[in-house]
Write an enzyme that holds these catalytic residues in place. Structure first.
Site, PDB file in Angstrom:
ATOM      1  N   ASP A  33     -16.610  -5.688 -95.974  1.00 32.72           N
ATOM      2  CA  ASP A  33     -16.570  -5.352 -94.426  1.00 32.72           C
ATOM      3  C   ASP A  33     -16.424  -5.150 -94.034  1.00 32.72           C
ATOM      4  N   ALA A  82     -22.021 -11.274 -95.237  1.00 35.70           N
ATOM      5  CA  ALA A  82     -22.257 -10.491 -94.478  1.00 35.70           C
ATOM      6  C   ALA A  82     -23.623 -10.118 -93.055  1.00 35.70           C
ATOM      7  N   GLU A  84     -25.364  -8.212 -89.112  1.00 34.79           N
ATOM      8  CA  GLU A  84     -25.312  -9.515 -87.582  1.00 34.79           C
ATOM      9  C   GLU A  84     -25.706 -10.597 -87.273  1.00 34.79           C
ATOM     10  N   SER A  85     -24.615 -11.387 -86.456  1.00 35.39           N
ATOM     11  CA  SER A  85     -25.708 -12.445 -86.289  1.00 35.39           C
ATOM     12  C   SER A  85     -25.467 -13.481 -85.358  1.00 35.39           C
ATOM     13  N   THR A 125     -29.228 -19.198 -92.852  1.00 36.77           N
ATOM     14  CA  THR A 125     -29.136 -19.880 -91.550  1.00 36.77           C
ATOM     15  C   THR A 125     -30.471 -21.166 -91.241  1.00 36.77           C
ATOM     16  N   ASP A 126     -30.391 -22.246 -90.660  1.00 36.61           N
ATOM     17  CA  ASP A 126     -31.135 -23.260 -90.455  1.00 36.61           C
ATOM     18  C   ASP A 126     -32.122 -22.304 -88.877  1.00 36.61           C
ATOM     19  N   GLU A 127     -32.016 -21.311 -88.886  1.00 35.73           N
ATOM     20  CA  GLU A 127     -32.833 -20.431 -87.767  1.00 35.73           C
ATOM     21  C   GLU A 127     -33.444 -19.950 -87.922  1.00 35.73           C
ATOM     22  N   TYR A 150     -32.957 -11.838 -84.923  1.00 35.46           N
ATOM     23  CA  TYR A 150     -32.057 -12.084 -86.060  1.00 35.46           C
ATOM     24  C   TYR A 150     -32.302 -13.197 -86.672  1.00 35.46           C
ATOM     25  N   SER A 153     -34.941 -11.423 -89.029  1.00 34.31           N
ATOM     26  CA  SER A 153     -34.173 -10.500 -90.285  1.00 34.31           C
ATOM     27  C   SER A 153     -33.593 -10.765 -91.680  1.00 34.31           C
ATOM     28  N   ARG A 275     -32.847 -18.168 -72.530  1.00 35.58           N
ATOM     29  CA  ARG A 275     -32.509 -16.490 -73.059  1.00 35.58           C
ATOM     30  C   ARG A 275     -33.924 -16.649 -73.325  1.00 35.58           C
ATOM     31  N   PRO A 276     -34.882 -16.250 -73.904  1.00 35.51           N
ATOM     32  CA  PRO A 276     -36.402 -15.478 -74.478  1.00 35.51           C
ATOM     33  C   PRO A 276     -36.748 -16.469 -75.698  1.00 35.51           C
TER      34      PRO A 276
HETATM   35  P1  NAD Z   1     -20.247 -12.974 -88.342  1.00 36.92           P
HETATM   36  O1  NAD Z   1     -20.651 -11.893 -87.299  1.00 36.92           O
HETATM   37  O2  NAD Z   1     -18.974 -13.782 -87.848  1.00 36.92           O
HETATM   38  O3  NAD Z   1     -19.470 -12.051 -89.041  1.00 36.92           O
HETATM   39  C1  NAD Z   1     -20.404 -11.110 -89.740  1.00 36.92           C
HETATM   40  C2  NAD Z   1     -18.950  -9.887 -90.794  1.00 36.92           C
HETATM   41  O4  NAD Z   1     -19.831  -9.420 -91.524  1.00 36.92           O
HETATM   42  C3  NAD Z   1     -18.408  -9.686 -89.534  1.00 36.92           C
HETATM   43  O5  NAD Z   1     -16.605  -9.366 -89.851  1.00 36.92           O
HETATM   44  C4  NAD Z   1     -18.693  -8.162 -89.388  1.00 36.92           C
HETATM   45  O6  NAD Z   1     -18.218  -6.817 -89.416  1.00 36.92           O
HETATM   46  C5  NAD Z   1     -18.901  -7.870 -91.351  1.00 36.92           C
HETATM   47  N1  NAD Z   1     -20.797  -6.989 -91.087  1.00 36.92           N
HETATM   48  C6  NAD Z   1     -21.570  -6.894 -90.185  1.00 36.92           C
HETATM   49  N2  NAD Z   1     -22.393  -5.591 -90.546  1.00 36.92           N
HETATM   50  C7  NAD Z   1     -22.006  -5.098 -91.997  1.00 36.92           C
HETATM   51  C8  NAD Z   1     -22.311  -4.707 -92.858  1.00 36.92           C
HETATM   52  N3  NAD Z   1     -23.348  -3.458 -92.714  1.00 36.92           N
HETATM   53  N4  NAD Z   1     -21.792  -3.774 -93.652  1.00 36.92           N
HETATM   54  C9  NAD Z   1     -20.276  -4.897 -94.153  1.00 36.92           C
HETATM   55  N5  NAD Z   1     -20.310  -5.529 -93.398  1.00 36.92           N
HETATM   56  C10 NAD Z   1     -20.781  -6.332 -92.002  1.00 36.92           C
HETATM   57  O7  NAD Z   1     -20.993 -14.048 -88.531  1.00 36.92           O
HETATM   58  P2  NAD Z   1     -20.592 -15.520 -89.476  1.00 36.92           P
HETATM   59  O8  NAD Z   1     -20.645 -16.100 -87.264  1.00 36.92           O
HETATM   60  O9  NAD Z   1     -19.110 -15.599 -90.214  1.00 36.92           O
HETATM   61  O10 NAD Z   1     -21.520 -15.527 -90.393  1.00 36.92           O
HETATM   62  C11 NAD Z   1     -21.791 -15.010 -91.622  1.00 36.92           C
HETATM   63  C12 NAD Z   1     -22.690 -15.656 -92.342  1.00 36.92           C
HETATM   64  O11 NAD Z   1     -23.504 -17.024 -92.237  1.00 36.92           O
HETATM   65  C13 NAD Z   1     -24.155 -15.108 -91.806  1.00 36.92           C
HETATM   66  O12 NAD Z   1     -24.846 -14.486 -93.196  1.00 36.92           O
HETATM   67  C14 NAD Z   1     -24.961 -15.806 -90.797  1.00 36.92           C
HETATM   68  O13 NAD Z   1     -26.254 -15.268 -90.238  1.00 36.92           O
HETATM   69  C15 NAD Z   1     -24.231 -17.388 -91.626  1.00 36.92           C
HETATM   70  N6  NAD Z   1     -24.478 -17.771 -91.200  1.00 36.92           N
HETATM   71  C16 NAD Z   1     -24.092 -18.531 -89.441  1.00 36.92           C
HETATM   72  C17 NAD Z   1     -23.320 -19.559 -88.870  1.00 36.92           C
HETATM   73  C18 NAD Z   1     -23.175 -19.269 -87.402  1.00 36.92           C
HETATM   74  O14 NAD Z   1     -23.471 -20.678 -86.827  1.00 36.92           O
HETATM   75  N7  NAD Z   1     -21.877 -18.683 -87.239  1.00 36.92           N
HETATM   76  C19 NAD Z   1     -24.734 -20.423 -89.406  1.00 36.92           C
HETATM   77  C20 NAD Z   1     -25.563 -20.081 -90.306  1.00 36.92           C
HETATM   78  C21 NAD Z   1     -25.409 -19.188 -90.887  1.00 36.92           C
HETATM   79  O1  TDX Z   2     -23.457 -18.454 -73.247  1.00 39.04           O
HETATM   80  C1  TDX Z   2     -24.822 -19.270 -73.799  1.00 39.04           C
HETATM   81  N1  TDX Z   2     -25.067 -20.242 -73.042  1.00 39.04           N
HETATM   82  C2  TDX Z   2     -25.860 -21.092 -73.979  1.00 39.04           C
HETATM   83  O2  TDX Z   2     -26.468 -21.989 -73.309  1.00 39.04           O
HETATM   84  C3  TDX Z   2     -24.655 -19.128 -75.421  1.00 39.04           C
HETATM   85  C4  TDX Z   2     -24.099 -17.718 -76.333  1.00 39.04           C
HETATM   86  C5  TDX Z   2     -25.939 -19.518 -76.217  1.00 39.04           C
HETATM   87  N2  TDX Z   2     -26.463 -21.030 -75.716  1.00 39.04           N
HETATM   88  C6  TDX Z   2     -26.882 -21.394 -76.049  1.00 39.04           C
HETATM   89  C7  TDX Z   2     -27.719 -21.299 -76.801  1.00 39.04           C
HETATM   90  C8  TDX Z   2     -28.250 -22.061 -78.481  1.00 39.04           C
HETATM   91  O3  TDX Z   2     -29.076 -22.794 -77.657  1.00 39.04           O
HETATM   92  O4  TDX Z   2     -25.648 -22.914 -77.166  1.00 39.04           O
HETATM   93  C9  TDX Z   2     -26.770 -22.670 -78.171  1.00 39.04           C
HETATM   94  C10 TDX Z   2     -25.627 -22.473 -79.260  1.00 39.04           C
HETATM   95  O5  TDX Z   2     -25.987 -20.373 -78.995  1.00 39.04           O
HETATM   96  P1  TDX Z   2     -25.708 -19.044 -80.438  1.00 39.04           P
HETATM   97  O6  TDX Z   2     -23.964 -19.800 -80.224  1.00 39.04           O
HETATM   98  O7  TDX Z   2     -25.453 -18.294 -79.687  1.00 39.04           O
HETATM   99  O8  TDX Z   2     -26.313 -20.144 -81.247  1.00 39.04           O
HETATM  100  P2  TDX Z   2     -27.529 -19.954 -81.714  1.00 39.04           P
HETATM  101  O9  TDX Z   2     -28.304 -18.964 -81.306  1.00 39.04           O
HETATM  102  O10 TDX Z   2     -28.130 -21.475 -82.204  1.00 39.04           O
HETATM  103  O11 TDX Z   2     -27.006 -19.500 -83.407  1.00 39.04           O
HETATM  104  C11 TDX Z   2     -26.818 -19.296 -84.185  1.00 39.04           C
HETATM  105  O12 TDX Z   2     -26.350 -20.289 -84.847  1.00 39.04           O
HETATM  106  C12 TDX Z   2     -27.361 -20.921 -86.348  1.00 39.04           C
HETATM  107  C13 TDX Z   2     -25.549 -18.895 -84.893  1.00 39.04           C
HETATM  108  O13 TDX Z   2     -25.150 -17.104 -83.825  1.00 39.04           O
HETATM  109  C14 TDX Z   2     -25.836 -18.143 -85.526  1.00 39.04           C
HETATM  110  O14 TDX Z   2     -25.380 -16.730 -86.389  1.00 39.04           O
HETATM  111  C15 TDX Z   2     -26.525 -18.633 -86.457  1.00 39.04           C
HETATM  112  O15 TDX Z   2     -27.358 -18.476 -87.720  1.00 39.04           O
END
Ligand code: NAD
Ligand code: TDX
Length: 341
Positions: A33, A82, A84-85, A125-127, A150, A153, A275-276
């Site tokens: 990480d 890993a 940017e999420s 991700t489903d996105e 996001y 990518s 959000r746009p």
């Molecule tokens: P997060 O942002 O909490 O964690 C990402 C981690 O990756 C961090 O620890 C960060 O330091 C590390 N990282 C970032 N850039 C890096 C680099 N260049 N090299 C090494 N490490 C790096 O994200 P998360 O929510 O835990 O998501 C993890 C994965 O799951 C992502 O690939 C995301 O797309 C996917 N995902 C997330 C969700 C969600 O709801 N959070 C849902 C579906 C899929």
């Molecule tokens: O301040 C906020 N207000 C708000 O209304 C934020 C941060 C979000 N929202 C809304 C936007 C979305 O409809 O809430 C919903 C969830 O937002 P996020 O937590 O930003 O998630 P989302 O955009 O749905 O994407 C997430 O799910 C898929 C994760 O961030 C991703 O990493 C994952 O891939």
């Protein structure tokens, strides 16, 4: 069994490290990480104290650094998390997303392929499917139509991963999961942001009219899905993972639920500028994972939300430390002009 977990200090990665340590105690884990703003070693400190997990700070897009990691251990399995999420940060600037999510993934694929890794699980991700209307669900063959930098990518990385299978027969598997929630989630995402703001009696900035729908899955259900995909999934395949139907909820309703759980007033909700290209609705069809892997989410949203609200209430020190420094500049940039005060 030697396992490499990228992004293991982030939200899902750290939960996966704990999950493996509990349910596959014989596995040797290496966590790589970069510890960006989203990575936090405290999330896995208890596991790092034991003999089964080591940590390397490295950038997955740095091929020299990653080459050292791959030459130090022969990995059987890679869980690639890993990234940017955060969607809002990708709207502010997309370059880091392309570098880490696309170039970083390709760097890992090249090294994993040349070091004979047996399974490469790419956590997506489903996105990547884009936005749904009020009806229907994404299946694994739904065309990719991402709307945010996001999501674009992540879609690009999915295609590179799948091309690596098609071209080289390298044994990849791709998962596409819905919105996760649970402990150690960085408080920029909806649930930890809203819970921690409510605990501080700050406004909850709800985008648009709050009727956007997300499908919520507890992070432990996602971790179990990742293990099933790694152990039983078919190479070159995509598996959707997602919450139960009852957890497909409007943001506004979820905000009210968490305020109820915290005994805080509804008036904390503030409707703010949207959000746009805000995707209206996500929902996935998980019947492939159910049929082939026997996987289904087991934690109801009702139960998971109560437990999560409790975790953030009891772990203020964890998120208060994060809500400082860089976080405050991000918060000001994203919400400064949106919020009334
Ligand atoms: P997060 O942002 O909490 O964690 C990402 C981690 O990756 C961090 O620890 C960060 O330091 C590390 N990282 C970032 N850039 C890096 C680099 N260049 N090299 C090494 N490490 C790096 O994200 P998360 O929510 O835990 O998501 C993890 C994965 O799951 C992502 O690939 C995301 O797309 C996917 N995902 C997330 C969700 C969600 O709801 N959070 C849902 C579906 C899929
Ligand atoms: O301040 C906020 N207000 C708000 O209304 C934020 C941060 C979000 N929202 C809304 C936007 C979305 O409809 O809430 C919903 C969830 O937002 P996020 O937590 O930003 O998630 P989302 O955009 O749905 O994407 C997430 O799910 C898929 C994760 O961030 C991703 O990493 C994952 O891939």
């Amino acid at each position: 069994m030697n396992v490499l977990i990228t992004g293991g200090a982030g939200f899902i990665g750290s939960n996966l490290v704990h999950y493996i340590s509990q349910f596959r105690p014989n596995w040797n884990m290496t966590v790589v990480d970069l510890l960006t703003y989203a990575g936090n070693l405290q999330n896995i400190s208890s596991v790092l104290e034991g003999p089964k997990c080591k940590f390397v700070r490295a950038d997955i897009a740095d091929s020299a650094a990653m080459s050292k990691v791959f030459s130090s251990t022969r990995f059987d399995l890679v869980f690639h998390l890993a990234a940017e999420s955060h969607v809002d940060r990708s709207i502010m600037g997309a370059s880091a997303f392309v570098r880490t999510n696309v170039l970083g993934t390709q760097t890992l694929l090249d090294l994993a392929r040349s070091s004979d890794v047996q399974r490469f699980v790419h956590v997506s991700t489903d996105e990547v499917y884009g936005s749904l209307g009020r009806e229907g669900r994404f299946v694994e063959t739904t065309p990719l139509d991402p709307t945010s930098p996001y999501a674009a990518s992540k879609a690009a990385s999915d295609l590179m991963v799948l091309a690596c299978y098609k071209t080289h027969r390298f044994p990849v598997l791709v998962t596409r999961c819905t919105n996760n929630y649970g402990p150690y989630q960085f408080p920029e995402k909806f649930l930890p942001l809203f819970i921690s703001n409510a605990l501080e009696d700050k406004k909850l900035p709800l985008y648009g009219d709050g009727t956007n729908v997300r499908s919520w899955i507890h992070v432990n259900d996602h971790c179990e899905g990742l293990l099933r995909v790694a152990e039983k999934g078919r190479e070159g395949e995509v598996y959707n993972l997602g919450g139960e139907e009852a957890a497909e909820l409007e943001n506004r309703y979820v905000a009210e639920l968490l305020l109820q759980a915290l005994k805080k007033p509804k008036e904390l909700i503030e409707f703010v500028k949207d959000r746009p290209a805000h995707d209206l609705r996500y929902a996935v069809d998980c019947s492939k994972a159910q049929r082939e892997l026997g996987w289904m989410p087991a934690i109801s949203f009702e139960e998971g939300l109560q437990e999560t609200v409790k975790w953030y209430s009891e772990n203020r020190v964890w998120w208060e430390a994060i809500k400082s420094g860089e976080y405050l500049s991000y918060y000001q940039e994203n919400y400064g002009e949106r919020l009334s005060s």
